[in-house]
Scaffold this motif. Structure first.
Motif, PDB file in Angstrom:
ATOM      1  N   SER A 390      28.947  38.983  69.715  1.00 24.17           N
ATOM      2  CA  SER A 390      27.736  39.642  70.463  1.00 24.17           C
ATOM      3  C   SER A 390      26.525  39.483  69.500  1.00 24.17           C
ATOM      4  O   SER A 390      26.445  38.933  68.275  1.00 24.17           O
ATOM      5  N   ARG A 391      25.202  39.461  70.345  1.00 25.95           N
ATOM      6  CA  ARG A 391      23.862  39.327  69.701  1.00 25.95           C
ATOM      7  C   ARG A 391      24.102  40.407  68.411  1.00 25.95           C
ATOM      8  O   ARG A 391      23.491  40.058  67.260  1.00 25.95           O
ATOM      9  N   GLU A 392      24.388  41.486  68.722  1.00 31.57           N
ATOM     10  CA  GLU A 392      24.142  42.586  67.730  1.00 31.57           C
ATOM     11  C   GLU A 392      24.924  42.278  66.418  1.00 31.57           C
ATOM     12  O   GLU A 392      24.443  42.705  65.407  1.00 31.57           O
ATOM     13  N   ASP A 396      23.353  41.715  62.701  1.00 30.31           N
ATOM     14  CA  ASP A 396      23.817  42.468  61.577  1.00 30.31           C
ATOM     15  C   ASP A 396      24.478  41.643  60.564  1.00 30.31           C
ATOM     16  O   ASP A 396      24.096  41.886  59.273  1.00 30.31           O
ATOM     17  N   TYR A 397      25.057  40.605  61.067  1.00 32.51           N
ATOM     18  CA  TYR A 397      25.686  39.848  59.900  1.00 32.51           C
ATOM     19  C   TYR A 397      24.765  38.819  59.331  1.00 32.51           C
ATOM     20  O   TYR A 397      24.801  38.972  57.923  1.00 32.51           O
ATOM     21  N   SER A 402      21.109  37.924  54.476  1.00 32.13           N
ATOM     22  CA  SER A 402      19.848  37.647  53.967  1.00 32.13           C
ATOM     23  C   SER A 402      19.520  38.680  52.600  1.00 32.13           C
ATOM     24  O   SER A 402      18.750  38.483  51.926  1.00 32.13           O
ATOM     25  N   LEU A 403      20.321  39.533  52.526  1.00 28.64           N
ATOM     26  CA  LEU A 403      20.063  40.629  51.770  1.00 28.64           C
ATOM     27  C   LEU A 403      21.057  40.690  50.333  1.00 28.64           C
ATOM     28  O   LEU A 403      20.530  40.929  49.474  1.00 28.64           O
ATOM     29  N   VAL A 433      15.486  33.600  59.813  1.00 27.44           N
ATOM     30  CA  VAL A 433      15.943  33.648  61.114  1.00 27.44           C
ATOM     31  C   VAL A 433      14.974  35.019  61.938  1.00 27.44           C
ATOM     32  O   VAL A 433      14.688  35.926  61.476  1.00 27.44           O
ATOM     33  N   ASP A 434      14.910  34.349  63.230  1.00 32.04           N
ATOM     34  CA  ASP A 434      14.005  35.179  63.999  1.00 32.04           C
ATOM     35  C   ASP A 434      14.885  36.326  64.845  1.00 32.04           C
ATOM     36  O   ASP A 434      15.651  35.752  65.676  1.00 32.04           O
TER      37      ASP A 434
END
Length: 481
Positions: A390-392, A396-397, A402-403, A433-434
């Motif tokens: 899913s997009r969510e 989240d991944y 990135s963190l 990432v946008d």
């Protein structure tokens, strides 16, 4: 007191705290070669407002703003430690401390988190490594800025010389002026003077010899006291091993190309395959800006979901290779006016993926359109995944990557709803990432990846040079594997 008064008082208090952080950050950098980061963004040589803005930006990636009142205690705790050369992320220290339930004090937690950089474990600063820039165009000057910025205590990389072809009267003054002022990236942060008699540019105390030559064979680097140097070829004139080997003269130990390498020249994307560089390898390439932009997120997506196939469409800023006005050009379409047209052209980024990610078996195709903007491009990466999602879940991944992942210096993340290309000028990440533009439908995902094709790429080049030179200092807290 009104709400407005409260807000202004709060701002002034945070300004005062940020101001107190500057000398601590500076002293750690100068005396111990420690770079203080905040979610992978350097705080060295930053102004009060820049420090506050960097803290506020944390809400874009971490979901909530980070206050200087939270990070200052960790910065203060670092001053009491016997630190060696390293990069320490106080944003990550603050975040991981929140989730730690052992009841440790800030000082105790910090000492434990950065133990690898203290006492008997710490690295000892060496004598430094000489660097030579062959070519001084867009990438050459940005790499020079980064090398000067990162000079730190003087124990890291040292920009010793620049090799260029003679440009006539006042050549040195004009080249120094181009280093001092940049229409896209702004003023050089510091002071620059020139000594025409000795053909030297002095930038923030760094003496940089300007050598005039038409061919590598004309330069005797040892005559300038240069030894075991890493030469960064920014010309793109030679891209295979035979051509680049011309640089391997007395005084030069390794050659790094800032363009895609041909033949058996290793194409390196830092964060993805830099650990495959053999210690005795003398010639390597940093691939292209677009390859650096797409390979880290492609690897991240393949690691989590599997990638069956993909296509990348890059909307790329125009480059110096194109014409300002219609004129002859050896390549198709590139002779047409760059500031007036969208120009369809080829990109080798998709085929270069195989060199950086040999384990990825998925076919990747690509094409490119040059557009009338001077810097910052976007790669639209369309993927067929190995499983539905899913997009969510994808967002989240990628936010987590990135963190906290080893790719956090390569992949950035933004949720800004009004983000446009100019917002990413000066980004030090390989790509951003946008989140708002991301599309996911079952096993199909489309990622929109912004990248500063000049500065972000130059940062990747410096990371590769640091790695092969042995001055790529570890980051603490260590990212999750």
């Amino acid at each position: 007191m009104t709400v407005n008064d409260d807000s202004f008082t709060n701002w002034k208090n945070r300004e005062e705290i940020a101001e107190s952080m500057i000398p601590i950050i500076g002293k750690l950098h100068r005396e111990r070669d420690v770079t203080v980061l905040l979610h992978s963004r350097s705080l060295v040589n930053k102004s009060v407002v820049s420090i506050l803005k960097t803290h506020r930006f944390a809400r874009q990636i971490a979901g909530e703003e980070l206050s200087v009142t939270e990070t200052l205690p960790f910065l203060q705790a670092l001053t009491a430690l016997d630190l060696g050369p390293s990069q320490i992320d106080i944003g990550m220290l603050a975040a991981t401390y929140k989730s730690d339930d052992r009841g440790l004090s800030v000082a105790e937690f910090t000492a434990e988190a950065v133990a690898g950089a203290t006492g008997a474990n710490k690295l000892e600063g060496g004598a430094g490594r000489d660097v030579v820039l062959y070519g001084f165009g867009r990438i050459g000057r940005l790499v020079a800025r980064l090398l000067i910025e990162k000079a730190g205590s003087g124990n890291g990389l040292r920009l010793r010389a620049i090799v260029v072809r003679g440009g006539g009267e006042a050549d040195l003054v004009k080249r120094a002026s181009l280093l001092r002022r940049d229409s896209i990236h702004g003023q050089f942060q510091g002071t620059i003077t020139v000594d025409e008699e000795s053909s030297t540019i002095f930038a923030n105390g760094n003496a940089i010899k300007v050598i005039y030559a038409n061919d590598p064979s004309e330069v005797d680097y040892t005559a300038y006291g240069i030894k075991d140097a890493i030469l960064i070829d920014n010309t793109g004139k030679w891209r295979d091993r035979e051509g680049l080997s011309k640089h391997l003269r007395p005084g030069i130990d390794k050659v790094v190309l800032t363009a895609p390498g041909k033949g058996d020249v290793p194409n390196i994307v830092h964060g993805v395959n830099h650990d495959t560089i053999k210690p005795d390898e003398q010639i390597l390439s940093c691939a292209s800006c677009t390859t650096n932009a797409i390979v880290p997120p492609l690897k991240a997506m393949d690691d989590e979901y599997g990638v069956l196939r993909g296509h990348v469409e890059t909307v790329h800023s125009f480059t110096n290779d194109q014409n300002l006005l219609d004129n002859y050009h050896k390549a198709d379409r590139r002779g047409r006016s760059a500031p007036l047209n969208m120009v369809i052209t080829e990109t080798g980024a998709a085929s270069a993926v195989a060199k950086a990610l040999p384990d990825l078996k998925a076919p990747i195709t690509g094409s490119s359109i040059r557009v009338p903007v001077p810097d910052v491009s976007i790669a639209i990466l369309s993927l067929r995944l190995g499983r539905e999602t899913s997009r969510e879940e994808v967002l989240d991944y990628l936010r987590e990557v990135s963190l906290h992942s080893p790719l956090k210096r390569q992949i950035d993340f933004t949720t800004a709803p009004d983000a446009v290309s100019m917002d990413f000028v000066g980004s030090r990440h390989a790509s951003i990432v946008d989140a708002g533009a991301t599309k996911v439908d079952g096993d199909n995902a489309i990622l929109y990846l912004w990248y500063d094709n000049e500065f972000g790429y130059s940062c990747q080049v410096i990371r590769v040079v640091q790695h092969v030179s042995g001055v790529e200092y570890p980051t603490y807290p260590a990212p999750a594997v």
